[in-house]
Design a protein around this motif. Structure first.
Motif, PDB file in Angstrom:
ATOM      1  N   VAL A  70      30.913  16.765 -45.719  1.00  0.00           N
ATOM      2  CA  VAL A  70      30.296  18.141 -45.682  1.00  0.00           C
ATOM      3  C   VAL A  70      29.170  18.310 -46.674  1.00  0.00           C
ATOM      4  CG1 VAL A  70      30.446  20.597 -45.565  1.00  0.00           C
ATOM      5  CG2 VAL A  70      32.534  19.181 -44.809  1.00  0.00           C
ATOM      6  N   MET A  73      26.075  16.277 -46.245  1.00  0.00           N
ATOM      7  CA  MET A  73      25.157  16.689 -45.147  1.00  0.00           C
ATOM      8  C   MET A  73      24.628  18.037 -45.757  1.00  0.00           C
ATOM      9  SD  MET A  73      26.927  15.661 -41.536  1.00  0.00           S
ATOM     10  CE  MET A  73      25.347  15.949 -41.005  1.00  0.00           C
ATOM     11  N   ILE A  74      25.079  19.017 -46.477  1.00  0.00           N
ATOM     12  CA  ILE A  74      24.590  19.945 -46.969  1.00  0.00           C
ATOM     13  C   ILE A  74      23.305  19.571 -47.896  1.00  0.00           C
ATOM     14  CG2 ILE A  74      24.939  22.241 -47.791  1.00  0.00           C
ATOM     15  CD1 ILE A  74      27.626  22.422 -46.738  1.00  0.00           C
ATOM     16  N   ALA A  77      20.506  18.246 -45.721  1.00  0.00           N
ATOM     17  CA  ALA A  77      20.008  19.317 -44.958  1.00  0.00           C
ATOM     18  C   ALA A  77      19.133  20.333 -45.624  1.00  0.00           C
ATOM     19  CB  ALA A  77      21.035  20.091 -44.076  1.00  0.00           C
ATOM     20  N   THR A  78      19.502  20.504 -46.914  1.00  0.00           N
ATOM     21  CA  THR A  78      18.554  21.545 -47.714  1.00  0.00           C
ATOM     22  C   THR A  78      17.388  20.768 -48.260  1.00  0.00           C
ATOM     23  OG1 THR A  78      20.622  22.095 -49.048  1.00  0.00           O
ATOM     24  CG2 THR A  78      18.592  22.728 -49.926  1.00  0.00           C
ATOM     25  N   VAL A  80      15.978  18.415 -46.239  1.00  0.00           N
ATOM     26  CA  VAL A  80      15.356  18.313 -44.870  1.00  0.00           C
ATOM     27  C   VAL A  80      14.547  19.650 -44.738  1.00  0.00           C
ATOM     28  CG1 VAL A  80      15.519  18.006 -42.449  1.00  0.00           C
ATOM     29  CG2 VAL A  80      16.645  16.503 -43.920  1.00  0.00           C
ATOM     30  N   SER A  81      15.113  20.646 -44.920  1.00  0.00           N
ATOM     31  CA  SER A  81      14.407  22.156 -44.786  1.00  0.00           C
ATOM     32  C   SER A  81      13.280  22.145 -45.826  1.00  0.00           C
ATOM     33  CB  SER A  81      15.420  23.226 -44.993  1.00  0.00           C
ATOM     34  OG  SER A  81      16.470  22.957 -44.137  1.00  0.00           O
ATOM     35  N   PRO A 103      13.948  18.776 -38.377  1.00  0.00           N
ATOM     36  CA  PRO A 103      15.357  19.013 -38.847  1.00  0.00           C
ATOM     37  C   PRO A 103      16.346  18.104 -38.250  1.00  0.00           C
ATOM     38  CG  PRO A 103      14.523  20.883 -37.267  1.00  0.00           C
ATOM     39  CD  PRO A 103      13.349  19.886 -37.776  1.00  0.00           C
ATOM     40  N   ILE A 104      15.935  17.543 -37.198  1.00  0.00           N
ATOM     41  CA  ILE A 104      16.860  16.306 -36.736  1.00  0.00           C
ATOM     42  C   ILE A 104      17.374  15.129 -37.850  1.00  0.00           C
ATOM     43  CG2 ILE A 104      17.018  14.216 -35.311  1.00  0.00           C
ATOM     44  CD1 ILE A 104      17.931  16.543 -33.889  1.00  0.00           C
ATOM     45  N   ALA A 106      18.204  15.722 -40.779  1.00  0.00           N
ATOM     46  CA  ALA A 106      19.386  15.992 -41.520  1.00  0.00           C
ATOM     47  C   ALA A 106      20.509  15.202 -40.901  1.00  0.00           C
ATOM     48  CB  ALA A 106      19.617  17.368 -41.292  1.00  0.00           C
ATOM     49  N   SER A 107      20.826  14.966 -39.661  1.00  0.00           N
ATOM     50  CA  SER A 107      21.795  14.278 -39.119  1.00  0.00           C
ATOM     51  C   SER A 107      22.072  12.789 -38.833  1.00  0.00           C
ATOM     52  CB  SER A 107      22.509  14.850 -37.742  1.00  0.00           C
ATOM     53  OG  SER A 107      21.746  15.111 -36.827  1.00  0.00           O
ATOM     54  N   ALA A 108      20.408  12.332 -39.278  1.00  0.00           N
ATOM     55  CA  ALA A 108      20.155  11.187 -38.922  1.00  0.00           C
ATOM     56  C   ALA A 108      21.182  10.152 -39.762  1.00  0.00           C
ATOM     57  CB  ALA A 108      18.856  10.615 -39.142  1.00  0.00           C
TER      58      ALA A 108
END
Lengths: 203, 195
Positions: A70, A73-74, A77-78, A80-81, A103-104, A106-108
């Motif tokens: 987690v 990933m956070i 994701a930050t 990526v934003s 945004p995808i 972030a989970s690649a």
């Protein structure tokens, strides 16, 4: 410098992230319809990869093992934003074209695999070098694929016409064509790997 | 919303805009979990259920948190936190409650979060401004589409094991090319009007 090139060779052939390990195929296939969108995606993924390596290798000792996924990933994701906002500000036409596919990232798998396998176990210098090499590998693959797809599909390179329009194959622009071109490239990489292996065994 | 609307929306999500073969989301788990039929079915069911739950959560957070507070720029972070955090909590509960699960430590549901299809379905349903019922149906049908695609691909791969492939193409390359040809077959559905 010599070790850098041997490491790059290892990353490019034996441990090629998209073609051997099969991670990060999703952004690769989506953004490779034209060379310019391939370049934008390569820049976005490279920056996210390198900065996530920096951040995660710095905080790796503070994160407990069972919430590591987690936390990583956070962080990703930050970053990526940040990349998304930068692309929206400086390249608005590409932001419209790529849409939800930025945004995808972030989970690649490619960014997460790098964080989980390298940055969580090594210090900042090693992880940044490894992240840079992975970014270079991914960029080379996406630039090759998008070059081939744009040339075969629409007959242009960076919107300069190379082949007459009526000879363009629309199959190369569809997702299936992208997968077939990737498969051909994967076969080339596999062949080079097997030649190298047999050379090593011959010595 | 009439029955024919529901049917056409789900047919579009399963065939015309198939999440894997049409929109190219979640290709990595599609290739990695299709080694055998058993793992393919497992991956399909888990992704379908995750998508269903996640689409509901995406709709609720979009309407109750992101829209009122104008947090558009935080959307990616919020959605990733929901998916990864939710799966992590699920895993912790499962490990506590089920002895079968605690023994098989190599299975980790958290890894479903590293699947672009799951984050993709949240962003697609939110960006397309679907209402609650449509987004739930669309997400569920997309999950079914993922399952259909992965089952087709797994059965093709089982046959590939016994076929004579050129040496350089064995393994990953032929799998990629096969997936490309299946995607070509699926693109035939794009011309059909389901309305």
């Amino acid at each position: 410098m010599k070790t850098f090139f041997s490491l790059l060779q290892k990353k490019l052939f034996a441990e090629n992230a998209p073609l051997v390990m099969l991670v990060g195929l999703c952004p690769l296939l989506i953004a490779s319809k034209t060379l310019i969108s391939g370049l934008v995606m390569a820049a976005a993924i490279s920056s996210v990869l390198i900065f996530s390596c920096v951040v995660i290798s710095l905080v790796r000792k503070l994160i407990p093992d069972n919430v590591r996924l987690v936390a990583y990933m956070i962080i990703i994701a930050t970053l990526v934003s940040v990349a998304e906002i930068m692309i929206r500000a400086y390249l608005p036409t590409h932001y419209v074209n790529l849409g939800i596919y930025i945004p995808i990232i972030a989970s690649a798998g490619i960014v997460f695999a790098q964080a989980d396998n390298v940055a969580s176990k090594n210090g900042i210098v090693v992880s940044v070098i490894d992240g840079t090499l992975t970014a270079i590998t991914f960029s080379i693959v996406i630039i090759t694929v998008s070059f081939l797809r744009e040339l075969l599909g629409s007959g242009t390179i960076l919107s300069h016409r190379m082949i007459e329009e009526e000879y363009g194959m629309s199959f190369a622009l569809s997702g299936g064509g992208g997968l077939v071109i990737l498969g051909m490239l994967a076969a080339v990489v596999k062949k080079i790997n097997s030649i190298k292996k047999s050379k090593k065994e011959g010595e | 919303m009439s029955f024919s609307d529901i049917l056409s929306l789900s047919l579009i999500a399963i065939f015309a805009e198939n999440i894997v073969l049409g929109q190219m989301l979640g290709i990595t788990p599609f290739l990695k979990n299709s080694q055998s039929m058993k793992s393919a079915v497992k991956a399909g069911v888990s992704v379908t259920l995750t998508m269903l739950v996640v689409a509901i959560l995406a709709y609720v957070t979009e309407k109750s948190i992101i829209m009122p507070f104008r947090l558009d720029y935080m959307r990616t972070v919020i959605f990733v936190t929901i998916v990864a955090g939710g799966l992590c909590i699920c895993e912790a509960i499962l490990r506590k409650k089920s002895s079968y699960f605690a023994e098989k430590t190599e299975i980790s549901p958290s890894y479903i979060a590293v699947n672009t299809a799951v984050l993709g379905i949240m962003l697609i349903t939110v960006n397309a401004n679907l209402d609650f019922l449509s987004s739930v149906i669309y997400a569920f049908a997309s999950g079914i589409g993922f399952t259909v695609a992965i089952i087709i691909f797994a059965s093709v791969r089982e046959r590939l094991e016994y076929s004579d492939v050129p040496k350089a193409f064995e393994g990953v390359p032929i799998a990629l090319i096969t997936a490309g040809l299946i995607a070509l077959a699926f693109s035939g559905f794009q011309g059909i009007k389901f309305m």
